[in-house]
Write a protein that holds these residues in place. Structure first.
Motif, PDB file in Angstrom:
ATOM      1  N   SER A  69      39.667  47.229 -30.091  1.00 27.90           N
ATOM      2  CA  SER A  69      38.686  47.358 -29.011  1.00 27.90           C
ATOM      3  C   SER A  69      37.526  46.413 -29.318  1.00 27.90           C
ATOM      4  O   SER A  69      36.875  46.532 -30.354  1.00 27.90           O
ATOM      5  N   PRO A  70      37.291  45.435 -28.423  1.00 28.47           N
ATOM      6  CA  PRO A  70      38.035  45.126 -27.200  1.00 28.47           C
ATOM      7  C   PRO A  70      39.394  44.515 -27.522  1.00 28.47           C
ATOM      8  O   PRO A  70      39.618  44.108 -28.645  1.00 28.47           O
ATOM      9  N   PRO A  71      40.308  44.452 -26.527  1.00 27.67           N
ATOM     10  CA  PRO A  71      41.609  43.824 -26.775  1.00 27.67           C
ATOM     11  C   PRO A  71      41.444  42.414 -27.328  1.00 27.67           C
ATOM     12  O   PRO A  71      40.610  41.644 -26.867  1.00 27.67           O
ATOM     13  N   CYS A  72      42.240  42.109 -28.349  1.00 22.82           N
ATOM     14  CA  CYS A  72      42.071  40.847 -29.080  1.00 22.82           C
ATOM     15  C   CYS A  72      42.521  39.650 -28.246  1.00 22.82           C
ATOM     16  O   CYS A  72      43.560  39.683 -27.594  1.00 22.82           O
ATOM     17  N   THR A  73      41.721  38.592 -28.268  1.00 19.45           N
ATOM     18  CA  THR A  73      42.073  37.333 -27.619  1.00 19.45           C
ATOM     19  C   THR A  73      42.118  36.239 -28.681  1.00 19.45           C
ATOM     20  O   THR A  73      41.614  36.419 -29.797  1.00 19.45           O
TER      21      THR A  73
ATOM     22  N   PHE B 130      41.348  46.829 -41.798  1.00 19.61           N
ATOM     23  CA  PHE B 130      42.061  47.922 -42.443  1.00 19.61           C
ATOM     24  C   PHE B 130      41.158  48.633 -43.447  1.00 19.61           C
ATOM     25  O   PHE B 130      41.122  49.868 -43.517  1.00 19.61           O
ATOM     26  N   SER B 131      40.411  47.854 -44.235  1.00 24.57           N
ATOM     27  CA  SER B 131      39.524  48.433 -45.245  1.00 24.57           C
ATOM     28  C   SER B 131      38.438  49.298 -44.610  1.00 24.57           C
ATOM     29  O   SER B 131      38.004  50.296 -45.191  1.00 24.57           O
ATOM     30  N   SER B 132      38.004  48.926 -43.398  1.00 27.17           N
ATOM     31  CA  SER B 132      36.969  49.716 -42.722  1.00 27.17           C
ATOM     32  C   SER B 132      37.475  51.102 -42.333  1.00 27.17           C
ATOM     33  O   SER B 132      36.686  52.006 -42.068  1.00 27.17           O
ATOM     34  N   LEU B 133      38.801  51.258 -42.275  1.00 24.16           N
ATOM     35  CA  LEU B 133      39.402  52.539 -41.893  1.00 24.16           C
ATOM     36  C   LEU B 133      40.034  53.256 -43.079  1.00 24.16           C
ATOM     37  O   LEU B 133      40.783  54.222 -42.893  1.00 24.16           O
ATOM     38  N   GLN B 134      39.783  52.779 -44.303  1.00 31.67           N
ATOM     39  CA  GLN B 134      40.525  53.255 -45.462  1.00 31.67           C
ATOM     40  C   GLN B 134      40.486  54.774 -45.621  1.00 31.67           C
ATOM     41  O   GLN B 134      41.518  55.414 -45.853  1.00 31.67           O
TER      42      GLN B 134
ATOM     43  N   ILE C 181      39.112  48.968 -34.592  1.00 36.54           N
ATOM     44  CA  ILE C 181      40.478  49.457 -34.447  1.00 36.54           C
ATOM     45  C   ILE C 181      40.466  50.916 -34.013  1.00 36.54           C
ATOM     46  O   ILE C 181      39.727  51.745 -34.555  1.00 36.54           O
ATOM     47  N   LYS C 182      41.274  51.208 -32.997  1.00 32.77           N
ATOM     48  CA  LYS C 182      41.473  52.578 -32.547  1.00 32.77           C
ATOM     49  C   LYS C 182      42.910  52.975 -32.879  1.00 32.77           C
ATOM     50  O   LYS C 182      43.819  52.154 -32.819  1.00 32.77           O
ATOM     51  N   TYR C 183      43.099  54.237 -33.228  1.00 26.72           N
ATOM     52  CA  TYR C 183      44.469  54.707 -33.468  1.00 26.72           C
ATOM     53  C   TYR C 183      44.625  56.133 -32.952  1.00 26.72           C
ATOM     54  O   TYR C 183      43.651  56.857 -32.755  1.00 26.72           O
ATOM     55  N   LYS C 184      45.868  56.511 -32.740  1.00 25.71           N
ATOM     56  CA  LYS C 184      46.151  57.858 -32.228  1.00 25.71           C
ATOM     57  C   LYS C 184      47.511  58.307 -32.742  1.00 25.71           C
ATOM     58  O   LYS C 184      48.442  57.505 -32.853  1.00 25.71           O
TER      59      LYS C 184
ATOM     60  N   GLY D 288      54.656  52.796 -24.686  1.00 23.43           N
ATOM     61  CA  GLY D 288      53.985  53.857 -23.931  1.00 23.43           C
ATOM     62  C   GLY D 288      52.839  54.468 -24.718  1.00 23.43           C
ATOM     63  O   GLY D 288      51.775  54.770 -24.163  1.00 23.43           O
ATOM     64  N   ALA D 289      53.019  54.613 -26.041  1.00 24.41           N
ATOM     65  CA  ALA D 289      51.942  55.156 -26.887  1.00 24.41           C
ATOM     66  C   ALA D 289      50.768  54.185 -26.947  1.00 24.41           C
ATOM     67  O   ALA D 289      49.599  54.601 -26.911  1.00 24.41           O
ATOM     68  N   ILE D 290      51.065  52.894 -27.015  1.00 25.68           N
ATOM     69  CA  ILE D 290      50.012  51.874 -27.031  1.00 25.68           C
ATOM     70  C   ILE D 290      49.255  51.874 -25.703  1.00 25.68           C
ATOM     71  O   ILE D 290      48.023  51.845 -25.662  1.00 25.68           O
ATOM     72  N   ASP D 291      49.998  51.913 -24.609  1.00 24.85           N
ATOM     73  CA  ASP D 291      49.392  51.888 -23.283  1.00 24.85           C
ATOM     74  C   ASP D 291      48.491  53.116 -23.076  1.00 24.85           C
ATOM     75  O   ASP D 291      47.396  53.021 -22.514  1.00 24.85           O
ATOM     76  N   GLU D 292      48.944  54.266 -23.569  1.00 26.18           N
ATOM     77  CA  GLU D 292      48.149  55.493 -23.459  1.00 26.18           C
ATOM     78  C   GLU D 292      46.833  55.357 -24.219  1.00 26.18           C
ATOM     79  O   GLU D 292      45.766  55.772 -23.726  1.00 26.18           O
ATOM     80  N   LEU D 293      46.895  54.742 -25.408  1.00 26.26           N
ATOM     81  CA  LEU D 293      45.680  54.562 -26.198  1.00 26.26           C
ATOM     82  C   LEU D 293      44.729  53.574 -25.533  1.00 26.26           C
ATOM     83  O   LEU D 293      43.510  53.764 -25.540  1.00 26.26           O
ATOM     84  N   TYR D 294      45.278  52.514 -24.939  1.00 27.86           N
ATOM     85  CA  TYR D 294      44.439  51.554 -24.220  1.00 27.86           C
ATOM     86  C   TYR D 294      43.742  52.230 -23.040  1.00 27.86           C
ATOM     87  O   TYR D 294      42.572  51.952 -22.747  1.00 27.86           O
ATOM     88  N   ARG D 295      44.442  53.099 -22.346  1.00 26.53           N
ATOM     89  CA  ARG D 295      43.855  53.769 -21.186  1.00 26.53           C
ATOM     90  C   ARG D 295      42.689  54.674 -21.587  1.00 26.53           C
ATOM     91  O   ARG D 295      41.790  54.944 -20.795  1.00 26.53           O
TER      92      ARG D 295
END
Length: 585
Positions: A68-72, A119-123, A49-52, A28-35
């Motif tokens: 973002s965008p969702p990984c394929t 990960f390093s980009s968000l350090q 990468i987005k996080y909440k 549910g937390a993942i779905d909320e972040l995607y929305r």
């Protein structure tokens, strides 16, 4: 005696997970972040990468990660599947944050290069997030697809500062996460059972991302890539699931079903968020129960029966009958072997509590012997053991051997761990180890010099050295009271090598009295004896020496008598004045 029968608990574990709210709230937390993230499935767009942080979740604080965008799969092809080794020249620059993961047994490991780069980009942001939530009462870290990889790395980063005995560890739950590391990473984490139990990976057979790096005939690059799983896996379909604590079994099943779903979904393949939301909703309506009707005509052991019930629905559904009985039997044999190995590893997990009470009993024997030896007018604990020939001594030698075997193994296990992880050797056990060192090592020294040997320190056991070093480290960090604050002598001399210094001082005195000793050597010996005097007085001033060294027939008093004759009645020093004035009494 018959070995205990083994059973598979995968179905029960899966039911427990799916009947709880952990998975539902995490997704549910993942779905909320995607929305909250505008949909963009353009495979040419760079991943970010987005996080909440979800503070109000009923299961605790949840930190969710998505891309973002969702990984394929297209994002993870070619260079997107590369591994970055900790031994690479670029590793120092690209992931110094994870060097702590390596152990002395497995010092080198590799991580998914793309995940480390993200990960390093968000350090900077994640450093602040780490500080804020290191001590959260209950923390769930979750992520989908490559977001699950970042969630995994963030959880590892958090675990670096969590003592293994601390039960408030973060739980990482990923959905559709690709494999993130190699055999070195898998083994390094498996060496830390408390870490391995913090990771739960949920994967659907229709999602190509989790099995993208798994070895299979269809994946020509995967064998070279060397990706390996760790943690617990919940493999699911639209109506069934299989839960595995042994990750290699999960990998085998993913490989067995790799012909389904991969390469057939078009450009949006792998971004099927509904896959997990819809499946979890179906599971929420009723936990799956499985009967034994499928076992008719099967000649299985109880463990094999549990494995078959566990994987059969997934196996049949996902392969649409493509696996023959022989293939299923082969999978069951692999799972059985893996589960037996896992059971063995769990049994052999290093636990400082293990046998500790039994060791206390052995220590009691030595403590009694020490107390008894002081009451006998023969010089005290060290000297009495050196000359004792009774049956009582044989019992002490046996107890001493048991204690030494235990502590050598303890130190060996701690030494395998990296420096920070070695901190789990908490003061409680470190104190026990150093109490052992101070009461047992003098007996080793007594036996050594009784055989006419010289220079004990050059042959001293490493486990004594490490116990002493770790205790000094504890003192330097302020975790033990300063010895100078004592106002009376300790019952055990703080330096367990004290008697070795005494014996060497006696040997030096004998060499000084020898007319054949060269003048140059005599000068060196005199300097060493002055250092020994200073060493003894330092212990006396700190109340760090047992009063038994001053007993009339002790080896120390014998040395002093010989040394006093060499130096003459007019000799003055701190120790000479202390001894001449009988202050030790």
């Amino acid at each position: 005696m018959n070995k205990p029968t083994m059973f598979s608990s995968g179905v029960e574990l899966g039911n427990l997970l799916l009947s709880s709210d952990l998975l539902h709230h995490s997704w549910g937390a993942i779905d909320e972040l995607y929305r909250e993230t505008p949909p963009n499935h353009d495979p040419t767009s760079p991943l970010s990468i987005k996080y909440k942080v979800h503070q109000q979740s009923p299961i605790g604080t949840i930190i969710s990660f998505v891309s973002s965008p969702p990984c394929t799969p297209q994002y993870l092809q070619s260079e997107g599947r590369d591994l970055l080794a900790s031994s690479d020249a670029l590793a120092t620059e690209n992931f110094p944050l994870f060097q702590f993961v390596g152990t002395k047994v497995n010092p080198t490991f590799s991580l998914h290069r793309a995940a480390v780069t993200l990960f390093s980009s968000l350090q900077d942001q994640l450093s602040l997030l780490k500080t804020q939530h290191e001590k959260s009462r209950r923390l769930i870290v979750t992520g989908h697809s490559i977001g699950g990889s970042i969630a995994t790395l963030f959880t590892l980063w958090l675990l670096e500062t969590v003592p293994p005995t601390d039960r408030k560890r973060p739980l990482c739950i990923t959905f559709g996460c690709p494999l993130i590391g190699d055999t070195g990473l898998q083994q390094a984490i498996s060496e830390r059972p408390t870490w391995n139990s913090c990771f739960l990976h949920v994967a659907s057979y229709k999602d190509p991302i989790p099995k993208l790096f798994a070895s299979s005939p269809q994946n020509e690059h995967s064998i070279e890539s060397g990706y390996k799983p760790f943690g617990t896996f919940l493999l699911c379909s639209e109506s069934s699931f299989a839960c595995f604590e042994e990750p290699e079994s999960a990998l085998d099943l993913m490989v067995a079903t790799s012909s389904v779903g991969v390469g057939n979904g078009g450009p949006h393949e792998g971004a099927q968020m509904f896959c997990y939301g819809e499946i979890l909703e179906k599971y929420k309506l009723g936990v799956i129960c499985r009967g034994v009707s499928q076992l008719e005509g099967k000649d299985f052991t109880p463990l094999q029966m549990g494995i078959f019930i566990q994987i059969a629905p997934i196996n049949v559904e996902t392969t649409q009958g493509q696996l023959e009985n022989g293939d299923i039997n082969s999978l069951i044999e692999k799972f059985e072997s893996g589960m037996k190995d896992l059971a063995t590893r769990k049994k052999n997990i290093f636990d400082p509590n293990k046998k500790l009470n039994a060791m206390k009993i052995n220590m009691t024997y030595l403590e009694w012997y020490k107390k008894f030896s002081v009451s006998v007018p023969r010089g005290g604990y060290y000297d009495f053991f050196k000359i004792d020939e009774s049956k009582r001594r044989e019992e002490i030698v046996k107890r001493k051997s048991i204690l030494t075997q235990y502590w050598v193994e303890m130190v060996k296990e701690v030494e395998k761990m990296p420096q920070r992880e070695g901190k789990f050797f908490q003061y409680k056990w470190l104190y026990g180890g150093n109490n052992y060192r101070r009461i047992v090592e003098p007996l080793d020294i007594a036996e050594f010099y009784k055989k006419g040997k010289k220079d004990y320190l050059a042959q001293r056991s490493d486990h004594y050295k490490l116990l002493e070093k770790w205790m000094e480290d504890e003192k330097s960090e302020g975790n033990q009271g300063n010895a100078e604050e004592r106002n009376r002598a300790c019952s055990l001399t703080e330096d367990s090598c004290f008697w070795a210094y005494v014996e060497e001082a006696m040997i030096s005195c004998e060499s000084l009295k020898n007319v054949e000793t060269s003048p140059e050597l005599k000068e060196s010996l005199r300097a060493d004896l002055v250092k020994f005097e200073d060493y003894v007085m330092d212990l006396v001033r700190k109340y760090a020496v047992s009063t038994e060294i001053f007993l009339k027939k002790s080896r120390f008093m014998e040395w002093w008598k010989v040394y006093k004759e060499i130096k003459g009645a007019s000799y003055h020093s701190s120790l000479a004045d202390f001894m001449s004035n009988c202050k030790y009494k």
